[in-house]
Design a protein around this motif. Structure first.
Motif, short mmCIF file in Angstrom:
data_model
loop_
_atom_site.label_atom_id
_atom_site.label_comp_id
_atom_site.label_asym_id
_atom_site.label_seq_id
_atom_site.Cartn_x
_atom_site.Cartn_y
_atom_site.Cartn_z
N ILE A 20 0.84 -1.19 0.00
CA ILE A 20 0.00 0.00 0.00
C ILE A 20 0.88 1.25 0.00
CG2 ILE A 20 -1.80 1.31 1.18
CD1 ILE A 20 -2.67 -1.33 2.53
N VAL A 21 1.68 1.40 1.05
CA VAL A 21 2.55 2.56 1.21
C VAL A 21 3.77 2.41 0.30
CG1 VAL A 21 3.83 3.93 2.90
CG2 VAL A 21 1.77 2.70 3.61
N PRO A 22 4.19 3.48 -0.37
CA PRO A 22 5.32 3.38 -1.31
C PRO A 22 6.67 3.37 -0.60
CG PRO A 22 4.46 5.60 -1.33
CD PRO A 22 3.54 4.81 -0.44
N ILE A 23 6.91 2.32 0.19
CA ILE A 23 8.18 2.18 0.90
C ILE A 23 8.65 0.73 0.84
CG2 ILE A 23 7.76 4.08 2.52
CD1 ILE A 23 7.00 1.90 4.61
N GLN A 24 9.95 0.53 1.11
CA GLN A 24 10.49 -0.78 1.40
C GLN A 24 10.56 -0.92 2.92
OE1 GLN A 24 10.98 -3.11 -0.66
NE2 GLN A 24 11.26 -2.16 -2.66
N VAL A 297 -6.13 7.17 0.50
CA VAL A 297 -5.67 5.80 0.78
C VAL A 297 -4.69 5.80 1.94
CG1 VAL A 297 -4.26 3.90 -0.13
CG2 VAL A 297 -6.10 4.89 -1.51
N MET A 298 -3.78 6.77 1.97
CA MET A 298 -2.83 6.84 3.07
C MET A 298 -3.55 7.07 4.40
SD MET A 298 0.20 6.33 1.79
CE MET A 298 1.42 7.04 2.88
N ASP A 299 -4.63 7.85 4.38
CA ASP A 299 -5.41 8.08 5.60
C ASP A 299 -6.12 6.80 6.06
OD1 ASP A 299 -4.66 10.71 5.78
OD2 ASP A 299 -6.46 11.51 4.82
N ILE A 300 -6.58 6.00 5.10
CA ILE A 300 -7.31 4.78 5.43
C ILE A 300 -6.46 3.84 6.28
CG2 ILE A 300 -8.21 2.63 4.43
CD1 ILE A 300 -9.34 4.35 2.14
N ILE A 301 -5.19 3.74 5.96
CA ILE A 301 -4.35 2.76 6.66
C ILE A 301 -3.38 3.43 7.64
CG2 ILE A 301 -4.49 0.93 4.95
CD1 ILE A 301 -1.40 3.09 5.01
N HIS A 302 -3.60 4.69 7.95
CA HIS A 302 -2.67 5.46 8.78
C HIS A 302 -2.39 4.77 10.11
CE1 HIS A 302 -0.61 8.87 10.56
NE2 HIS A 302 -1.47 8.85 11.57
N PHE A 303 -3.44 4.45 10.85
CA PHE A 303 -3.24 3.91 12.19
C PHE A 303 -2.70 2.48 12.15
CE2 PHE A 303 -6.35 7.33 13.03
CZ PHE A 303 -5.61 8.03 13.98
N GLN A 304 -3.13 1.68 11.18
CA GLN A 304 -2.58 0.33 11.06
C GLN A 304 -1.11 0.38 10.67
OE1 GLN A 304 -4.93 -2.99 9.71
NE2 GLN A 304 -6.64 -1.65 9.24
N GLU A 305 -0.74 1.35 9.86
CA GLU A 305 0.66 1.51 9.49
C GLU A 305 1.51 1.90 10.70
OE1 GLU A 305 4.13 1.79 7.07
OE2 GLU A 305 2.20 0.76 6.83
N ILE A 306 0.99 2.77 11.55
CA ILE A 306 1.71 3.17 12.76
C ILE A 306 1.94 1.96 13.67
CG2 ILE A 306 1.51 4.45 14.94
CD1 ILE A 306 0.22 6.71 13.35
#
Length: 526
Positions: A20-24, A297-306
């Motif tokens: 989802i997030v554009p990172i490795q 999209v970034m807001d949708i998964i913000h807390f799960q990403e944290i």
């Protein structure tokens, strides 16, 4: 007055593998991947064509630390991948083989949360023989044209997946299922456009028809195009390739992997009486490298990403010595401390004295001095569990010969990787390194005759109990010698968790090897 000509746009994602997030995640550096970038492109295309069809070809819900963390510790919440797909208004998705990696509970919940159907005509109830997920195909009306989308999944899944994850499922041959359903759809639905979304790839070169891999049945896309009439557009995946071309009379598209690119096909149709005829299909695989990440999209998964990032940064222990990987080829021709440790953990968990494992790809960096969970899941990238098989010496010898085929000699007579393990898809995970036995691979010898000096420990007699990941134990990677062998026991804890537990318990692991195997080229020896 109705138009006599229309065009329909189809967008295909496939093998996103939880990105989802554009990172490795290994180091959180920016990377040209992920659904956040894809979303930006999809939304721009919807502004131009509100009636476009958006289809996913499978392997969506597994593959990153975020999806692992969700499935293991947060699956009481909505699946982040499904939330994003609902947000982007997917029309349908095809079940991929990796959808099952976390078990039927996770995939069934993902299907139930979706605002769109998941398709697979050939994944059946073992008893009733009906489509397990309820939808062999779906029907849409676009610009006045009746469009039918049929979903098919590679039937090779039982060769890879943990049997506990696919209980009560039957997998019909994808080619045979497609033949039957395509005929049924044309007879009963009379579509203006028939799309088959096949989570599988091409077993032959699209242009020459020459085999590009062993013809096991894992990938049947080329055969589908040759043997089935009436498919206008075949969406493929599974191989992580970029394809946009006609094969026979069928247009074939495959859009890469990890959200790095997206497939776009434009279908032009002409009215013929009361029906429609496809005049032309134009397609391309479009890189998303220059797209920015969609803020919604970034807001949708913000807390799960944290939460995922906190989990990844959890310290586990330290390495004494050097367990980093600077050259993956060297780590395969000469035993590496990371491989030694993984095999040792497998042997400890299974209480056996022989083990095998692989360096899954060329991106593993090994373990730094201070190890976190991020380092574990960046190096051991699959949610594998372990299986102990009862094997003969001959079984082990055949398996070692299969692994030895990974190597070849280049034009300078140096040891290299057999191109079959790099094209059309990298398959470095199909080269195993063993612990608990001593052996030498001589690449100068013919394939099938490369194992020399195979030795077993004193007092260790047949049959041998060998631990390996469940993918390999099922015969995955063309290790047919393992199929049907007696299963002594199964260890159902994921390997990533077993590695983390071992390090946390010991606090410190010494980077060491016992050099029980070596790879040589006797043709260069004096």
């Amino acid at each position: 007055m109705p138009h006599d000509r229309v065009s329909i746009t189809i967008l295909e994602t496939s093998d996103v593998h939880g990105h989802i997030v554009p990172i490795q995640y290994a180091d959180n550096t920016e990377a040209p991947v992920g659904m956040a970038r894809a979303a930006t492109y999809i939304k721009k295309m919807r502004e131009k064509d509100p009636e476009l069809l958006l289809i996913d070809n499978g392997d969506m819900i597994q593959g990153t630390p975020l999806t692992y963390y969700y499935s293991k510790y947060r699956n009481h919440l909505p699946n982040p991948m499904i939330t994003i797909m609902n947000h982007l208004q997917y029309d349908c998705a095809t079940i991929g083989n990796h959808e099952f990696n976390f078990g039927m509970g996770v995939v069934s919940k993902a299907v139930s949360q979706s605002f769109f159907p998941w398709l697979s005509a050939n994944i059946l109830h073992e008893v009733t023989k009906e489509s397990y997920f309820g939808y062999p195909y779906t029907v849409k009306e676009v610009n006045g044209v009746k469009v039918v989308i049929l979903g098919i999944t590679t039937h090779y899944i039982p060769n890879w997946e943990n049997p506990a994850h696919i209980e009560n499922l039957g997998f019909e041959d994808a080619l045979l299922s497609a033949k039957r359903w395509v005929q049924f759809i044309h007879e009963t639905e009379e579509p203006g456009l028939l799309i088959v979304s096949y989570h599988g790839g091409l077993e032959r070169d699209p242009a020459s028809g020459e085999p590009t891999e062993p013809l096991t049945g894992e990938n049947q896309g080329y055969q589908i195009c040759q043997e089935i009439d009436g498919i206008d557009l075949l969406l493929t995946g599974h191989q992580h390739r970029s394809i946009a071309a006609y094969i026979n009379q069928t247009y074939v598209m495959q859009p890469g992997c990890n959200g790095q690119s997206i497939g776009r096909a434009t279908v032009k149709l002409k009215r013929s009486g009361n029906s429609w005829m496809v005049e032309e299909i134009e397609g391309e695989v479009i890189s998303l490298e220059n797209e920015s990440a969609d803020e919604e999209v970034m807001d949708i998964i913000h807390f799960q990403e944290i939460e995922t990032q906190k989990w990844l940064d959890r310290p586990l222990g330290e390495i004494k010595g050097d367990m980093m990987i600077s050259n993956p080829m060297e780590a395969r021709v000469k035993e590496h401390p990371m491989i030694e440790w993984i095999n040792r953990v497998q042997m400890k968990a299974a209480n056996v004295s022989i083990s095998n494992t692989a360096l899954f790809n060329n991106f593993s960096k090994g373990f730094p001095q201070n190890v976190t969970m991020r380092d574990i899941v960046s190096n051991y990238i699959y949610p594998n569990t372990l299986t102990v098989l009862e094997l003969t010496k001959e079984d082990i010898k055949k398996a070692l010969e299969q692994s030895a085929a990974y190597f070849s000699l280049d034009e300078n007579n140096n040891i290299a990787v057999n191109t079959r393990y790099e094209e059309p898809k990298p398959k470095h995970y199909n080269y195993d390194m063993w612990e608990g036995i001593n052996y030498t691979i001589d690449v100068a010898k013919p394939v099938g005759e490369r194992i020399i000096d195979l030795q077993f420990k004193d007092g260790c007699e047949e049959p041998y109990h060998v631990v390996m990941n469940h993918y390999r134990a099922g015969g995955g990677g063309d290790y047919s010698m393992f199929k049907g062998k007696p299963v002594v026991r199964e260890i159902l804890t994921d390997m990533a968790e077993l590695l983390a537990e071992d390090l946390e318990q010991k606090k410190q692991i010494t980077a060491e090897v016992n050099n029980n195997f070596t790879v040589i080229n006797s043709g260069q020896m004096i």
